[in-house]
Design a protein around this motif. Structure first.
Motif, mmCIF file in Angstrom:
data_model
loop_
_atom_site.group_PDB
_atom_site.id
_atom_site.type_symbol
_atom_site.label_atom_id
_atom_site.label_comp_id
_atom_site.label_asym_id
_atom_site.label_seq_id
_atom_site.Cartn_x
_atom_site.Cartn_y
_atom_site.Cartn_z
ATOM 1 N N MET A 1 0.958 -1.292 0.096
ATOM 2 C CA MET A 1 0.117 0.029 0.111
ATOM 3 C C MET A 1 0.818 1.233 0.100
ATOM 4 S SD MET A 1 -3.056 -0.395 2.828
ATOM 5 C CE MET A 1 -3.410 -2.226 3.201
ATOM 6 N N ALA A 2 0.457 2.153 -0.697
ATOM 7 C CA ALA A 2 1.121 3.505 -0.715
ATOM 8 C C ALA A 2 0.698 4.367 0.450
ATOM 9 C CB ALA A 2 0.969 4.245 -2.103
ATOM 10 N N GLN A 3 1.490 5.020 1.219
ATOM 11 C CA GLN A 3 1.239 6.024 2.040
ATOM 12 C C GLN A 3 1.024 7.248 1.714
ATOM 13 O OE1 GLN A 3 0.596 4.892 5.666
ATOM 14 N NE2 GLN A 3 0.060 6.891 6.037
ATOM 15 N N ILE A 4 -0.134 7.818 1.936
ATOM 16 C CA ILE A 4 -0.291 9.193 1.369
ATOM 17 C C ILE A 4 -0.766 10.263 2.456
ATOM 18 C CG2 ILE A 4 -0.027 8.828 -1.101
ATOM 19 C CD1 ILE A 4 -3.204 8.956 -1.030
ATOM 20 N N THR A 5 -1.105 11.267 2.150
ATOM 21 C CA THR A 5 -1.684 12.103 3.388
ATOM 22 C C THR A 5 -3.008 12.841 2.638
ATOM 23 O OG1 THR A 5 -0.086 14.047 3.130
ATOM 24 C CG2 THR A 5 0.211 12.062 4.764
ATOM 25 N N LEU A 6 -4.061 13.199 3.456
ATOM 26 C CA LEU A 6 -4.945 14.171 3.094
ATOM 27 C C LEU A 6 -4.832 15.349 4.100
ATOM 28 C CD1 LEU A 6 -7.413 15.009 1.620
ATOM 29 C CD2 LEU A 6 -8.846 13.561 2.961
ATOM 30 N N LYS A 7 -4.421 16.354 3.656
ATOM 31 C CA LYS A 7 -4.175 17.583 4.878
ATOM 32 C C LYS A 7 -3.380 17.006 6.005
ATOM 33 C CE LYS A 7 -8.410 20.086 3.067
ATOM 34 N NZ LYS A 7 -9.796 20.744 3.372
ATOM 35 N N GLY A 8 -2.314 16.303 5.749
ATOM 36 C CA GLY A 8 -1.460 15.794 6.591
ATOM 37 C C GLY A 8 -1.975 14.744 7.590
ATOM 38 N N ASN A 9 -3.124 14.329 7.245
ATOM 39 C CA ASN A 9 -3.654 13.054 7.963
ATOM 40 C C ASN A 9 -3.191 11.624 7.044
ATOM 41 O OD1 ASN A 9 -4.779 14.383 10.271
ATOM 42 N ND2 ASN A 9 -6.159 14.972 8.737
ATOM 43 N N ALA A 10 -2.655 10.655 7.706
ATOM 44 C CA ALA A 10 -2.429 9.435 6.916
ATOM 45 C C ALA A 10 -3.395 8.822 6.375
ATOM 46 C CB ALA A 10 -1.351 8.690 7.837
ATOM 47 N N ILE A 11 -3.494 8.160 5.078
ATOM 48 C CA ILE A 11 -4.508 7.410 4.414
ATOM 49 C C ILE A 11 -3.347 6.455 3.506
ATOM 50 C CG2 ILE A 11 -6.322 8.995 4.640
ATOM 51 C CD1 ILE A 11 -5.995 9.875 1.783
ATOM 52 N N GLN A 12 -4.195 5.776 3.058
ATOM 53 C CA GLN A 12 -3.436 4.394 2.118
ATOM 54 C C GLN A 12 -4.229 4.209 1.118
ATOM 55 O OE1 GLN A 12 -3.090 1.523 4.962
ATOM 56 N NE2 GLN A 12 -1.099 2.036 5.750
ATOM 57 N N THR A 13 -3.528 3.820 -0.045
ATOM 58 C CA THR A 13 -4.142 3.332 -1.226
ATOM 59 C C THR A 13 -4.136 1.603 -1.185
ATOM 60 O OG1 THR A 13 -1.810 3.173 -2.460
ATOM 61 C CG2 THR A 13 -3.325 5.357 -2.749
ATOM 62 N N ILE A 14 -4.807 1.297 -2.138
ATOM 63 C CA ILE A 14 -4.753 -0.340 -2.147
ATOM 64 C C ILE A 14 -3.450 -0.835 -2.432
ATOM 65 C CG2 ILE A 14 -7.139 -0.379 -2.322
ATOM 66 C CD1 ILE A 14 -6.711 -1.215 -5.344
ATOM 67 N N GLY A 15 -2.532 -0.315 -3.065
ATOM 68 C CA GLY A 15 -1.188 -0.734 -3.658
ATOM 69 C C GLY A 15 -0.440 0.195 -4.308
ATOM 70 N N GLU A 16 0.538 -0.057 -5.260
ATOM 71 C CA GLU A 16 1.541 0.831 -5.790
ATOM 72 C C GLU A 16 1.328 0.724 -6.862
ATOM 73 O OE1 GLU A 16 4.309 1.963 -3.815
ATOM 74 O OE2 GLU A 16 3.523 1.031 -1.964
ATOM 75 N N LEU A 17 1.576 2.092 -7.696
ATOM 76 C CA LEU A 17 1.546 2.230 -8.938
ATOM 77 C C LEU A 17 2.229 1.376 -9.906
ATOM 78 C CD1 LEU A 17 1.839 6.239 -9.143
ATOM 79 C CD2 LEU A 17 -0.441 4.880 -9.355
#
Length: 166
Positions: free
Chosen positions: A1-17
């Motif tokens: 899963m890719a770790q990204i943020t939404l306005k500084g809050n951690a969220i994840q995608t289902i995988g990698e590009l």
């Protein structure tokens, strides 16, 4: 899963590009006239896949405007702006904004594109939408550039994406 943020809050995608150097997964998306379009429809064309959560956010709209502007000077290259927005909303946006060089297409029907490209958001308030990403494909639809934008409210790196086409 890719770790990204939404306005500084951690969220994840289902995988990698998809990895650079790999063949891009085929897709079937819906155009503004409700017809279907697939990767095969762009045989021999280079593609810039500008992917985002929704045109109803300022950053997503800005990326479509910017890629539309930049696409005018790209030879043998098509820019597809991909979200889960309804095609009606995409058509309205393009008409209002005068978008003529980039094509908006929707993954609303199945979400399969987001899953196949592993960029569907898995957690947080935007779950099931697409993360902000750019995938560039050469004429043979090999992946030559990817960017998973680490903070969803940030714009992609337009210069790096276009530089991959040179």
């Amino acid at each position: 899963m890719a770790q990204i943020t939404l306005k500084g809050n951690a969220i994840q995608t289902i995988g990698e590009l998809p990895a650079k150097g790999t063949k891009a997964p085929d897709f079937e998306l819906i155009k503004n006239d409700l017809s279907k379009v697939s990767l095969k429809d762009f045989a021999g064309k280079r593609l810039v896949l500008n992917i985002f959560p929704s045109l109803d956010t300022g950053t997503c709209a800005a990326s479509v405007r910017q890629f539309n502007k930049l696409a005018a000077g790209l030879e043998n290259t098509t820019v597809l702006c991909i979200s889960r927005d309804l095609p009606f909303a995409q058509a309205r946006f393009c008409g209002t904004e005068g978008i003529e060089n980039a094509i908006t297409v929707s993954d609303f029907a199945t979400g399969k594109f987001g899953k196949d490209y592993q960029l569907e958001i898995a957690t947080g308030p935007l779950a099931n939408l697409h993360s902000r990403s750019v995938v560039v494909l050469d004429e043979k639809h090999q992946v030559i550039y990817t960017q998973q934008v680490p903070e969803i409210v940030d714009e992609p790196n337009y210069d790096a994406a276009l530089a991959s086409l040179k």
